[in-house]
Design an enzyme around this catalytic site. Structure first.
Site, PDB file in Angstrom:
ATOM      1  N   GLU A   1      36.109  35.256  32.009  1.00 49.92           N
ATOM      2  CA  GLU A   1      35.681  36.650  31.797  1.00 49.92           C
ATOM      3  C   GLU A   1      36.818  37.514  32.313  1.00 49.92           C
ATOM      4  OE1 GLU A   1      32.937  37.268  30.248  1.00 49.92           O
ATOM      5  OE2 GLU A   1      31.219  36.177  31.055  1.00 49.92           O
TER       6      GLU A   1
ATOM      7  N   CYS B   1      35.621  46.065  33.942  1.00 46.39           N
ATOM      8  CA  CYS B   1      36.238  45.369  32.815  1.00 46.39           C
ATOM      9  C   CYS B   1      35.900  46.082  31.514  1.00 46.39           C
ATOM     10  CB  CYS B   1      35.770  43.924  32.763  1.00 46.39           C
ATOM     11  SG  CYS B   1      33.985  43.758  32.791  1.00 46.39           S
TER      12      CYS B   1
HETATM   13  P1  NAD Z   1      42.420  38.731  39.976  1.00 43.60           P
HETATM   14  O1  NAD Z   1      42.765  37.902  38.797  1.00 43.60           O
HETATM   15  O2  NAD Z   1      43.507  39.359  40.747  1.00 43.60           O
HETATM   16  O3  NAD Z   1      41.573  37.859  41.036  1.00 43.60           O
HETATM   17  C1  NAD Z   1      40.345  37.277  40.716  1.00 43.60           C
HETATM   18  C2  NAD Z   1      40.080  36.113  41.637  1.00 43.60           C
HETATM   19  O4  NAD Z   1      41.036  35.095  41.432  1.00 43.60           O
HETATM   20  C3  NAD Z   1      40.140  36.454  43.113  1.00 43.60           C
HETATM   21  O5  NAD Z   1      39.074  35.807  43.768  1.00 43.60           O
HETATM   22  C4  NAD Z   1      41.494  35.885  43.540  1.00 43.60           C
HETATM   23  O6  NAD Z   1      41.555  35.531  44.901  1.00 43.60           O
HETATM   24  C5  NAD Z   1      41.587  34.659  42.657  1.00 43.60           C
HETATM   25  N1  NAD Z   1      42.952  34.169  42.386  1.00 43.60           N
HETATM   26  C6  NAD Z   1      44.109  34.872  42.389  1.00 43.60           C
HETATM   27  N2  NAD Z   1      45.141  34.079  42.017  1.00 43.60           N
HETATM   28  C7  NAD Z   1      44.623  32.843  41.771  1.00 43.60           C
HETATM   29  C8  NAD Z   1      45.163  31.613  41.317  1.00 43.60           C
HETATM   30  N3  NAD Z   1      46.461  31.460  41.045  1.00 43.60           N
HETATM   31  N4  NAD Z   1      44.326  30.568  41.152  1.00 43.60           N
HETATM   32  C9  NAD Z   1      43.001  30.682  41.388  1.00 43.60           C
HETATM   33  N5  NAD Z   1      42.425  31.839  41.829  1.00 43.60           N
HETATM   34  C10 NAD Z   1      43.219  32.904  42.008  1.00 43.60           C
HETATM   35  O7  NAD Z   1      41.390  39.814  39.443  1.00 43.60           O
HETATM   36  P2  NAD Z   1      40.679  40.993  40.256  1.00 43.60           P
HETATM   37  O8  NAD Z   1      41.692  42.029  40.618  1.00 43.60           O
HETATM   38  O9  NAD Z   1      39.823  40.433  41.343  1.00 43.60           O
HETATM   39  O10 NAD Z   1      39.685  41.573  39.176  1.00 43.60           O
HETATM   40  C11 NAD Z   1      40.032  42.565  38.265  1.00 43.60           C
HETATM   41  C12 NAD Z   1      40.153  42.004  36.895  1.00 43.60           C
HETATM   42  O11 NAD Z   1      38.944  41.321  36.541  1.00 43.60           O
HETATM   43  C13 NAD Z   1      40.335  43.059  35.828  1.00 43.60           C
HETATM   44  O12 NAD Z   1      41.272  42.632  34.873  1.00 43.60           O
HETATM   45  C14 NAD Z   1      38.941  43.166  35.207  1.00 43.60           C
HETATM   46  O13 NAD Z   1      38.940  43.697  33.907  1.00 43.60           O
HETATM   47  C15 NAD Z   1      38.488  41.746  35.265  1.00 43.60           C
HETATM   48  N6  NAD Z   1      37.021  41.652  35.191  1.00 43.60           N
HETATM   49  C16 NAD Z   1      36.450  41.090  34.077  1.00 43.60           C
HETATM   50  C17 NAD Z   1      35.066  41.026  33.956  1.00 43.60           C
HETATM   51  C18 NAD Z   1      34.410  40.460  32.736  1.00 43.60           C
HETATM   52  O14 NAD Z   1      33.202  40.219  32.782  1.00 43.60           O
HETATM   53  N7  NAD Z   1      35.117  40.226  31.642  1.00 43.60           N
HETATM   54  C19 NAD Z   1      34.284  41.540  34.989  1.00 43.60           C
HETATM   55  C20 NAD Z   1      34.890  42.088  36.109  1.00 43.60           C
HETATM   56  C21 NAD Z   1      36.258  42.127  36.194  1.00 43.60           C
END
Ligand code: NAD
Length: 454
Positions: free
Chosen positions: A226, A261
């Site tokens: 997502e 998102c």
């Molecule tokens: P992010 O990708 O920076 O981090 C998300 C999670 O991944 C965190 O828990 C982080 O610690 C972890 N992470 C980071 N690097 C990693 C790696 N290499 N391997 C495994 N895990 C890792 O995203 P964010 O800033 O937390 O969230 C914002 C983003 O999420 C935006 O792009 C938003 O649009 C999206 N989002 C999508 C939905 C949806 O339902 N489609 C919902 C909410 C947010």
């Protein structure tokens, strides 16, 4: 790991991150308990999840205060999020028996055919910070309902909330070993990718989602992503209440400080009503109160991550350099906390980052278009495909356009909306797989086909 309040930039508390040893211990607990949980009748699991929702409601003031302190959304929006997540969890719990029980497909004298929806086993949920309850319940609630054990990794920007979620699930009756919370930053997420989970469910950015997909591909287990969006809305010239549409779309763009998102990130308006729309939109944005997240009546508060201020500044500078005009805001606020003024840009084009890259903040571009076909082409001119909206007096006109747009959700006269009864899914850089609805409940199961000859 320091937990920082984005409004004061002060440390709220310091907590111990997980490491390989502690993650392995958590994995052992999950392994020990997974089979027992899978054997609990689905009705009982549903009752436990409904109890969890009651506990969220009973403790909403405490939980909203924690959420606001660590990620900075207005306190009232934290309450709204918890209530909204509770309603979705309730829907999922109330439909679990219907969609997760075994199904008899045919019975004859000779043969019975049935499907059993078996749990996957132990799943890993790596989550985002912007709506930790809302995006969390989309995953861990159906996962638990389907009989899986769950390793839940909240974002490092919503850690205290993640711990509360774990606490109240256990208080509701989920056995302690069945739901484990992994604490830490990206490194901890990366370590989880090397562990033997039976499915990966990720909510976060396209950049991280891509890395996760690549790394878990070799395991041959389900992977649902997502991811982000660059969600467009089109306002057609037959809209009667232009000011009403402008107010609704402004809310869709700026609610949660634009950190959703499915926030509206691009607006296209048909020429005949463009000036009236922009005037009403700007009036709406100027009516909002900006301030500390705990102040009464605030609508625009701080961004959760300080680094995003620079992304927004760069998008404004890039747009202005290419001919855009700033009608409202345009810069960070010179005070403690990650404040950025709500920003409205016009004279924008698809040459500008603000119309192509996810902004994830209180900033929007509004573009004039001549006709529906031009709007459809521009709405599809993106790598993302999460949601798209059309405002029009005609449902048929809107549905004709939405059918041509490559996005997982289509909105007519609404935007920035999620329903538990409908699948939530992205396309392209917005990810794949679905959560919510019947599809989202079954996303945590593997079907077994029984061919039973008498
Ligand atoms: P992010 O990708 O920076 O981090 C998300 C999670 O991944 C965190 O828990 C982080 O610690 C972890 N992470 C980071 N690097 C990693 C790696 N290499 N391997 C495994 N895990 C890792 O995203 P964010 O800033 O937390 O969230 C914002 C983003 O999420 C935006 O792009 C938003 O649009 C999206 N989002 C999508 C939905 C949806 O339902 N489609 C919902 C909410 C947010």
């Amino acid at each position: 790991m320091n937990i920082i309040n984005p409004a004061t930039e002060e440390i709220i508390t310091t907590i111990q991150e997980d490491n390989e040893t502690s993650l392995s211990l958590k994995m052992e607990r999950l392994k020990k308990s997974a089979k027992q949980w899978a054997a609990v009748p689905v009705q009982t699991r549903a009752e436990i999840l409904e109890k969890f929702v009651s506990l969220l409601k009973e403790n909403i003031e405490e939980l909203a205060a924690i959420l606001t302190s660590e990620m900075g959304k207005p306190l009232q929006q934290s309450r709204n999020e918890i209530n909204g997540a509770g309603a979705k969890a309730t829907w999922l719990a109330q439909h679990a028996t219907q969609y997760l029980s075994e199904e008899i497909m045919s019975v004859s004298d000779q043969m019975t055919e049935k499907i059993v929806h078996e749990p996957l086993g132990i799943i890993c949920n790596i989550s985002a910070w912007n709506y930790p309850y809302n995006v969390g319940v989309n995953i861990f609630v159906p996962a638990l309902l389907a009989g899986n054990a769950v390793m839940y990794k909240p974002s490092e920007y919503a850690t205290l909330t993640g711990i509360q979620i774990g606490k109240y699930l256990v208080e509701a009756g989920v056995p302690e070993d069945v739901f484990q919370v992994a604490i830490g930053e990206g490194e901890v997420g990366r370590a989880l990718l090397d562990m033997p989970f039976n499915g990966y469910y990720f909510t976060g950015s396209y950049q991280t989602g891509q890395k996760i997909y690549q790394q878990v591909a070799k395991k041959m287990v389900p992977c649902v992503l997502e991811l982000g969006g660059k969600d467009p809305v089109y306002v057609a010239d037959d809209v009667v209440d232009v000011a009403g549409a402008a107010a609704g779309i402004a809310d869709g763009a700026f609610y949660n400080n634009g950190q959703s998102c499915c926030s509206v990130e691009r607006i296209y308006v048909q020429s005949a009503i463009y000036d009236v729309f922009v005037e009403a939109f700007v009036a709406e944005v100027n009516s909002w109160k900006m301030g500390s997240p705990t102040e009464d009546g605030v609508y625009i508060t701080v961004l959760s991550r300080g680094a995003q201020l620079e992304v927004l500044e760069n998008q404004v500078a890039d747009a202005v350099a290419k001919g855009a005009q700033v009608l409202v805001g345009g810069k960070r606020v010179n005070q403690k906390g990650h404040y950025f003024e709500p920003t409205v840009l016009v004279n924008v084009t698809h040459e500008m980052a603000v119309m192509r890259e996810e902004s994830f903040g209180p900033i929007i571009g509004i573009m004039r278009v001549e006709h529906d076909a031009e709007a459809v082409a521009l709405m599809n001119d993106t790598d993302y495909g999460l949601t798209a909206g059309v405002y029009s007096a005609s449902q048929q006109r809107a549905e004709t356009m939405l059918a041509q747009i490559d996005a997982g959700s289509g909105y007519w006269n609404c935007c920035d909306r999620v329903s538990a009864a409908l699948p939530w899914s992205g396309r392209g850089h917005s990810g794949f797989g679905s959560t919510l609805s019947e599809v989202g409940l079954r996303a945590f199961t593997k079907p077994k086909a029984y061919h039973l000859r008498k």
